[in-house]
Design an enzyme around this catalytic site. Structure first.
Site, mmCIF file in Angstrom:
data_model
loop_
_atom_site.group_PDB
_atom_site.id
_atom_site.type_symbol
_atom_site.label_atom_id
_atom_site.label_comp_id
_atom_site.label_asym_id
_atom_site.label_seq_id
_atom_site.Cartn_x
_atom_site.Cartn_y
_atom_site.Cartn_z
ATOM 1 N N ILE A 66 0.732 -1.130 0.038
ATOM 2 C CA ILE A 66 -0.001 0.096 0.011
ATOM 3 C C ILE A 66 0.859 1.217 -0.172
ATOM 4 O O ILE A 66 1.751 1.113 0.961
ATOM 5 C CB ILE A 66 -0.921 -0.008 1.139
ATOM 6 C CG1 ILE A 66 -1.674 1.108 1.238
ATOM 7 C CG2 ILE A 66 -0.302 -0.087 2.440
ATOM 8 C CD1 ILE A 66 -2.785 1.092 2.284
ATOM 9 N N SER A 67 0.422 2.065 -0.945
ATOM 10 C CA SER A 67 1.609 3.376 -0.941
ATOM 11 C C SER A 67 1.407 4.298 0.154
ATOM 12 O O SER A 67 0.524 4.188 0.882
ATOM 13 C CB SER A 67 1.215 4.022 -2.324
ATOM 14 O OG SER A 67 1.467 3.548 -3.337
ATOM 15 N N LYS A 68 2.497 4.894 0.292
ATOM 16 C CA LYS A 68 2.624 6.093 1.400
ATOM 17 C C LYS A 68 1.329 7.135 1.254
ATOM 18 O O LYS A 68 1.100 7.599 0.056
ATOM 19 C CB LYS A 68 3.891 6.998 1.259
ATOM 20 C CG LYS A 68 5.337 5.975 1.459
ATOM 21 C CD LYS A 68 6.355 7.257 1.076
ATOM 22 C CE LYS A 68 7.820 6.244 1.172
ATOM 23 N NZ LYS A 68 8.937 7.171 0.958
#
Length: 282
Positions: A122-124
């Site tokens: 999951i991206s920042k």
């Protein structure tokens, strides 16, 4: 969303893109390519809306337990330069802790990527906010402060977090994922939010989703050597693509593609680090 984590991950392969950082124009009147064939078992998008029944696998901790840390996350995003009130509101509304494993929930609101299985992350929060803010700054949105985007295509659903945020700022979201396990996980995660305007698809994201085109915006959570022509074909005039692309230096850079009646304009922005863009269904 599937940004690369800071710890060792799968290695990108492919040649460098020689024209990174340059502005390219191509005719805007190109014919649309035939609609890609999604896997036969996939139902029409109109039947793929996130179910409204409660999610039995949702974390049981009260949402109020995370409100303060989520508010601090939004304050940090504003301090990092995110100014669009629509993005800040959406980031403050969507509960990121519902999209990560229970063992990682204490890190859910830190500005870091986290593993979600199958070699993906999951991206920042800062990357999600930045890319969606860029999408909302498309030429067609000029002078429409506070307005919602029209129809958006997301390539790479991942765990569903970015799709949930997009669902707060766009009229309709088609999110396509090539990995069955992540498609199923995103569906389970998103049930809690009851977002009837978010449609999940299992298919080859490199082919886009022609049935939903034209799109006001296309956003990608994986980076390839070049931008698929299919995405440009499916982009509306005045629309914008935000995606990572391999740079001339061998890394990745965030690229913005704007389509007008005159053609396509390309802008290369900051360096990013996403997993490779791949074709097929797995």
């Amino acid at each position: 969303m599937k940004e690369r984590p800071s710890f060792p991950a799968r290695i990108n392969t492919g040649g460098a893109q020689g024209n990174a950082g340059r502005t390219a124009r191509v005719p805007a009147s190109m014919p649309a390519r035939p609609a890609p064939a999604l896997e036969p078992s996939v139902r029409p998008a109109s039947q793929q809306s996130v179910a409204t029944r409660p999610n039995p696998t949702s974390p049981t901790a009260p949402s109020t337990a995370y409100e303060a840390v989520r508010a601090r996350m939004v304050q940090k995003l504003a301090g990092q330069g995110i100014t669009d009130a629509r993005v800040l509101s959406a980031m403050g509304t969507v509960e990121r802790h519902r999209f990560v494993d229970s063992a990682l929930m204490n890190q859910a609101y830190e500005d870091t990527s986290l593993p979600i299985g199958l070699g993906q992350t999951i991206s920042k929060p800062s990357v999600v906010a930045r890319m969606i803010e860029l999408l909302l700054a498309a030429p067609a949105m000029a002078g429409r402060s506070g307005a919602r985007l029209g129809r958006v295509l997301e390539v790479g659903t991942g765990c569903g977090y970015q799709a949930a945020v997009l669902g707060r700022v766009a009229d309709e979201v088609y999110s396509i994922e090539r990995l069955r396990g992540l498609n199923e996980r995103a569906r389970a995660n998103l049930r809690h939010f009851r977002l009837a305007n978010v449609h999940l698809l299992l298919g080859d994201g490199m082919q886009g989703y022609a049935k939903g085109a034209p799109y006001a915006g296309i956003i990608a959570a994986a980076g390839g050597d070049v931008l698929p022509q299919t995405w440009i074909d499916q982009l509306a005039v005045g629309g914008r693509i935000v995606a990572p692309i391999r740079s001339a230096q061998g890394g990745q850079a965030l690229v913005v593609i704007d389509r007008s009646n005159a053609g396509v304009q390309r802008s290369v922005l900051e360096a990013v680090n996403f997993v490779p863009l791949k074709s097929g269904i797995a």
